[in-house]
Design a protein around this motif. Sequence first.
Motif, short mmCIF file in Angstrom:
data_model
loop_
_atom_site.label_atom_id
_atom_site.label_comp_id
_atom_site.label_asym_id
_atom_site.label_seq_id
_atom_site.Cartn_x
_atom_site.Cartn_y
_atom_site.Cartn_z
N SER A 3 0.82 -1.21 0.00
CA SER A 3 0.00 0.00 0.00
C SER A 3 0.86 1.27 0.00
N LEU A 4 2.13 1.15 0.25
CA LEU A 4 3.03 2.30 0.28
C LEU A 4 4.01 2.30 -0.89
N TYR A 117 -3.30 5.21 2.50
CA TYR A 117 -2.88 4.61 3.77
C TYR A 117 -3.75 5.16 4.91
#
Length: 174
Positions: A3-4, A117
């Motif tokens: 997700s990053l 996030y």
Amino acid sequence: MLSLKGDKVYLRALEPEDLDFVHAVENNEEFWEVSATQAPYSRFMIKQYLENAHRDIYDVKQLRLVICDLKDKEVGLIDIFDFEPKDRRAALGILIADASERGKGYGAEALKLICNYCFKHLALHQVYANITGGNETSVKLFENLGFERVGVKKDWTYFEGQFKDEILYQLINK
């Protein structure tokens, strides 16, 4: 970590090895206006900060991540701060440190990653940013990602002999 990570950049936690990078950013007077810094930071102070960077966002109400290109070069920093879990909101700040790295889409992708996030992992309802009047690059960045201008604080900051407005931008997770 997925997700990053984006197509151009990934966001990672601060490491002790980031001492020189963070020290250079924090002591660059070009950035003091947007960071509300008024004096230089010592290497000792930055080292102490990095030693405590592992603390939980629910404890310290902030999280700073390094923006890296896909070749592992540090290009900037992105912050979640003024984290309010009860009200499910937080402020965001972003800086691409090297002027030669600006305009490559790193900031836009990093901001999109951090918003996702915040909404997915922190269950926030909204994120917001305070942008100094005249900072058209930041205004464009946040507006292009769907942030809405919701207010202006007149003569809010004083820097180098003049007052500047501060513009409030919000992105609500719908």
